[in-house]
Design a protein around this motif. Structure first.
Motif, PDB file in Angstrom:
ATOM      1  N   MET A   1      26.378   6.875  94.492  1.00  0.00           N
ATOM      2  CA  MET A   1      26.147   7.459  93.177  1.00  0.00           C
ATOM      3  C   MET A   1      24.849   6.904  92.616  1.00  0.00           C
ATOM      4  SD  MET A   1      28.746   7.502  89.940  1.00  0.00           S
ATOM      5  CE  MET A   1      28.273   8.165  88.356  1.00  0.00           C
ATOM      6  N   TRP A   3      22.089   7.060  89.232  1.00  0.00           N
ATOM      7  CA  TRP A   3      21.927   7.463  87.853  1.00  0.00           C
ATOM      8  C   TRP A   3      20.841   6.612  87.215  1.00  0.00           C
ATOM      9  CZ3 TRP A   3      23.917   3.237  84.974  1.00  0.00           C
ATOM     10  CH2 TRP A   3      24.834   2.429  85.655  1.00  0.00           C
ATOM     11  N   ALA A 161      24.792   9.620  83.683  1.00  0.00           N
ATOM     12  CA  ALA A 161      26.202   9.497  84.050  1.00  0.00           C
ATOM     13  C   ALA A 161      26.954   9.058  82.809  1.00  0.00           C
ATOM     14  CB  ALA A 161      26.403   8.511  85.199  1.00  0.00           C
ATOM     15  N   LEU A 163      30.128   7.513  82.759  1.00  0.00           N
ATOM     16  CA  LEU A 163      30.929   6.304  82.918  1.00  0.00           C
ATOM     17  C   LEU A 163      30.189   5.039  82.493  1.00  0.00           C
ATOM     18  CD1 LEU A 163      33.554   5.000  83.796  1.00  0.00           C
ATOM     19  CD2 LEU A 163      32.738   5.029  86.163  1.00  0.00           C
ATOM     20  N   THR A 195      32.955  14.744  76.414  1.00  0.00           N
ATOM     21  CA  THR A 195      33.150  14.303  77.794  1.00  0.00           C
ATOM     22  C   THR A 195      34.559  13.732  77.902  1.00  0.00           C
ATOM     23  OG1 THR A 195      32.377  12.043  77.406  1.00  0.00           O
ATOM     24  CG2 THR A 195      30.697  13.699  77.916  1.00  0.00           C
ATOM     25  N   THR A 377      34.800   9.281  90.739  1.00  0.00           N
ATOM     26  CA  THR A 377      33.638  10.066  90.339  1.00  0.00           C
ATOM     27  C   THR A 377      33.406   9.906  88.841  1.00  0.00           C
ATOM     28  OG1 THR A 377      35.034  12.026  90.056  1.00  0.00           O
ATOM     29  CG2 THR A 377      33.959  11.726  92.189  1.00  0.00           C
ATOM     30  N   ASP A 378      32.231  10.310  88.405  1.00  0.00           N
ATOM     31  CA  ASP A 378      31.871  10.161  87.001  1.00  0.00           C
ATOM     32  C   ASP A 378      32.789  10.980  86.102  1.00  0.00           C
ATOM     33  OD1 ASP A 378      30.128   9.106  84.977  1.00  0.00           O
ATOM     34  OD2 ASP A 378      29.233  11.092  84.807  1.00  0.00           O
ATOM     35  N   GLU A 379      33.137  12.169  86.535  1.00  0.00           N
ATOM     36  CA  GLU A 379      34.006  13.058  85.767  1.00  0.00           C
ATOM     37  C   GLU A 379      34.992  13.726  86.719  1.00  0.00           C
ATOM     38  OE1 GLU A 379      31.895  15.113  82.203  1.00  0.00           O
ATOM     39  OE2 GLU A 379      30.463  15.171  83.849  1.00  0.00           O
ATOM     40  N   GLN A 552      29.559  13.308  94.648  1.00  0.00           N
ATOM     41  CA  GLN A 552      30.002  11.920  94.527  1.00  0.00           C
ATOM     42  C   GLN A 552      31.261  11.654  95.346  1.00  0.00           C
ATOM     43  OE1 GLN A 552      30.463  11.348  90.312  1.00  0.00           O
ATOM     44  NE2 GLN A 552      28.367  11.995  89.864  1.00  0.00           N
ATOM     45  N   CYS A 689      30.142  -1.377  85.010  1.00  0.00           N
ATOM     46  CA  CYS A 689      28.785  -1.000  85.400  1.00  0.00           C
ATOM     47  C   CYS A 689      27.731  -1.958  84.856  1.00  0.00           C
ATOM     48  CB  CYS A 689      28.468   0.421  84.915  1.00  0.00           C
ATOM     49  SG  CYS A 689      29.485   1.708  85.653  1.00  0.00           S
TER      50      CYS A 689
END
Length: 715
Positions: A1, A3, A161, A163, A195, A377-379, A552, A689
């Motif tokens: 991933m 970003w 991203a 997250l 989101t 995954t992010d979403e 992703q 993160c």
């Protein structure tokens, strides 16, 4: 991933002497600015334990007071920074066909406020411009490279991203957004700018995020068509030529990028050849390849990439040494039939000497729902249930792999465009699409039904259409359309319920209806678009978001997936196609035939361009039958029930019915299963993160508190 993330703070100060000094294009400094205590400071943000706040595994592009990082396994040529002076610079991340001088000229133009030209270079990329304390982050037109933002520390943090921003503010889940994802996934009024994370916002496609010393503004960079004055008639031949040129430039931008060789093979394995070793270790083949499913989109990209000047094939000295051949990968599903004609067309296309054809076979282990394990995954997205199926195909692909995703959404005509033709007084152009529907249905009543539905939509204001959808959700009216005519009639509206809406609780549907009614009051006169154009843009955004999830979830190390049909310039060229051309049956295949002429391909197999969705539905039903027990276990005590979105008993009953062959909307079940999988992966993750955050802050720190008592007994 991969970003990028940064923020715009309210801290005052000049940019002179800060981090991220660039000696030349592509060479990025990595030294941070030094505070009075000798500690590196980025935007004045330091953790409680004295740690500097920065993303994990990041590469600093420039520093305070408005720092920017690139995070993930970016290739060196995918990150470029150009600096005009001490207070003016641009960063471009991704595949961008602009030269260094074009970036410099674009930077100088952006200093005066021009934005659209920053998105007009070939390729797929994100551009960030900093002029003094003003930062501009441009999103794309399709939504495949979104931009998110959130208020933070008196300013605004932004990222590509969601997250990382959710971790930064310890955001909880936005249950209203999750309900809208299931109830109305292709209705922008329901999703708006939300989101899955409460407080994290998304900018719409075709917009840019502008930050000035922490304050934010969202501005569109595309011209808005007027409903009062009709657009000048477009010439079909010129529009098709524009699509051809844009697609050729998009492919050439990938071919012109430096070749990348995956990690060196550590050595032989008894009983395995080089290709088998690479697949077993999750390593792609060096060079450039493409999907070759037998359909028009993937076939066009494969033949176009192999026919354009350059070295599209394997890097010389690696693998087979066939430097001029392009690796074409075809997936053959042995568990489900129905694709024999497509496979035959793929084999005919692969006879081209410029292609090296590889057929990847998959049995029951590659059916949808067969493998429910995967990365976070992010979403969420429905492609989570088919990620393992795609990963098996992509593992045999190249380091740079072309895919035909998005061609249907940017080239085909959404059924609601029939109402646009009526608004423009072009009734005679309805004859051919209505005749095709009549032939498929066999009823003489089809023309009157379709014309009546298109006429109602053309006369329905946007606000009334949204309120009608809200009322439909409250009353739980979910009539399943039958056949092509039924689906077309259902699509002749400003928005419709999603396939999973029938299994949501009354509370969840009521919340979505409230969001829809609020959107109607927010938008006032409506979106300023014709209904067909509005629905087509929403469908494209939904598809691009799911492709991002697929990239992703099915990611192969050292591999890049390329979807040229979602590039800005290709999307623009496709939007310039006249509606009278779009609505013709077989228009997509004819347009792509014209595109292929530039590569010298004129002889295509019979049946090329024929629609093929039946095999995907058959594979989904076979996967449900095979994985019925694991899916029922997944919904024994689902997190979706804790959130108050579903009742476990109802969903288990639907899974049993679909596995036994009842005609239920399989797309809706995929939405439910994928969202449940995503929630479980999100809550089971460890770490965050960021470093330097208090107690290693992360999203959804307290988990999901039950919103209502889940009904998990019985069934």
């Amino acid at each position: 991933m991969r970003w990028l993330v940064g923020w715009s703070s309210t801290a005052a100060g000049a940019l002179g002497g800060t981090v991220g000094s660039v000696g030349s294009v592509g060479s990025v400094g990595s030294v941070g600015s030094v505070g009075f205590d000798g500690q590196e400071v980025y935007g004045g943000q330091v953790g409680h334990d004295g740690e500097t706040l920065h993303p994990v595994g990041s590469q600093l592009l420039w520093g305070d007071p408005d720092p920017l990082w690139a995070v993930g396994d970016w290739r060196p040529d995918e990150v470029r920074v150009v600096r005009a002076d001490a207070q003016t610079r641009i960063a471009v991340l991704g595949i961008c066909g602009a030269s260094d001088e074009q970036l410099r000229v674009g930077l100088l133009a952006a200093r005066g406020g021009a934005l659209r030209h920053l998105t007009a270079w070939p390729g797929s990329y994100t551009a960030i411009v900093q002029v003094g304390r003003r930062i501009t982050v441009c999103g794309d037109l399709a939504g495949a490279r979104p931009v998110f933002h959130v208020p933070w520390a008196g300013g605004t943090a932004y990222a590509t991203a969601a997250l990382p921003l959710a971790d930064l503010i310890e955001a909880n889940l936005d249950f209203g957004h999750l309900a809208a994802l299931l109830a109305a996934p292709e209705v922008p009024a329901a999703l708006h700018d939300s989101t899955p994370y409460d407080g994290v916002r998304r900018i719409p496609p075709g917009h840019a995020l502008i930050l000035r010393a922490g304050s934010r503004e969202i501005a569109g960079y595309e011209p808005v068509a007027s409903l009062a004055v009709a657009a000048p008639p477009a010439d079909p031949d010129s529009a098709v030529d524009g699509v051809r040129d844009a697609l050729v430039d998009a492919v050439r931008a990938r071919l012109s990028a430096p070749r990348h060789v995956p990690d060196i093979d550590p050595g032989p394995v008894p009983g395995m050849g080089p290709a088998e070793r690479r697949a077993a270790r999750g390593m792609p083949v060096p060079g450039i390849g493409a999907d070759l499913s037998g359909g028009p989109a993937s076939g066009t990209l494969a033949l176009l990439a192999a026919g354009l000047p350059g070295r599209p094939g394997t890097v010389l000295g690696h693998g087979t040494g066939a430097g001029e051949r392009l690796l074409a990968v075809t997936f053959n599903d042995l568990a489900v039939g129905g694709r024999e004609a497509e496979l035959e067309r793929a084999g005919t296309l692969a006879a081209n000497p410029r292609l090296h054809h590889v057929v990847v076979t998959g049995g029951e282990e590659s059916l949808p729902y067969a493998d429910l394990d995967g990365p976070l995954t992010d979403e969420p997205g429905p492609s989570l249930v088919t990620a393992a199926r795609h990963r098996a195909r992509l593992a045999a692909g190249s380091a740079d792999h072309f895919t035909g995703y998005g061609a249907r959404q940017v080239l085909d005509a959404h059924p609601a465009r029939l109402a646009d033709l009526l608004m423009d007084r072009k009734r005679r152009h309805l004859v051919r699409p209505v005749a095709a529907l009549t032939k498929a249905d066999g009823s003489v009543l089809v023309p009157a039904r379709v014309y009546g539905a298109a006429r109602r939509l053309a006369r329905t204001p946007y606000g009334a259409g949204v309120e009608g959808l809200a009322e439909q959700l409250r009353q739980r009216r979910f009539d399943e359309p039958g056949g092509a005519v039924g689906a077309s009639l259902a699509a002749l509206a400003w928005g419709g319920p999603g396939p999973a809406a029938r299994w949501l609780t009354g509370e969840a549907l009521a919340e979505v209806s409230v969001r829809l009614e609020g959107a109607g009051y927010r938008n006032g006169m409506g979106p300023g678009q014709r209904p067909g154009d509005h629905r087509a843009r929403a469908a494209l955004s939904r598809h691009a978001a799911d492709l991002r999830v697929l990239e992703q979830a099915a990611e192969i190390r050292s591999q890049r997936l390329h979807a040229p049909f979602l590039d800005n310039q290709v999307v623009r060229a496709c939007r310039a196609l006249p509606e009278t051309l779009r609505v013709r049956p077989g228009a997509r295949a004819e347009i792509l035939r014209t595109v292929l002429k530039v590569s010298g391909t004129v002889d295509l197999p019979a049946g090329w361009g024929a629609p093929s969705q039946a095999s995907a539905n058959a594979a989904a039903r076979a996967g449900l039958r095979r994985s019925a027990d694991p899916l029922l276990s997944l919904f024994d005590a689902p997190l979706l029930a804790d959130a108050g979105l579903i009742e476990a008993r109802v969903v288990r009953k639907a899974l049993r019915a679909a596995a036994s062959g009842e005609p239920l909307p399989l797309d809706g079940l995929a939405d439910l299963v994928s969202l449940e999988l995503w929630l479980r992966r999100l809550l089971s993750r460890r770490g965050t993160c960021w470093t330097g955050t208090p107690a290693r802050a992360r999203a959804v720190p307290a988990g999901i508190a039950p919103q209502r008592r889940a009904v998990s007994s019985g069934g």
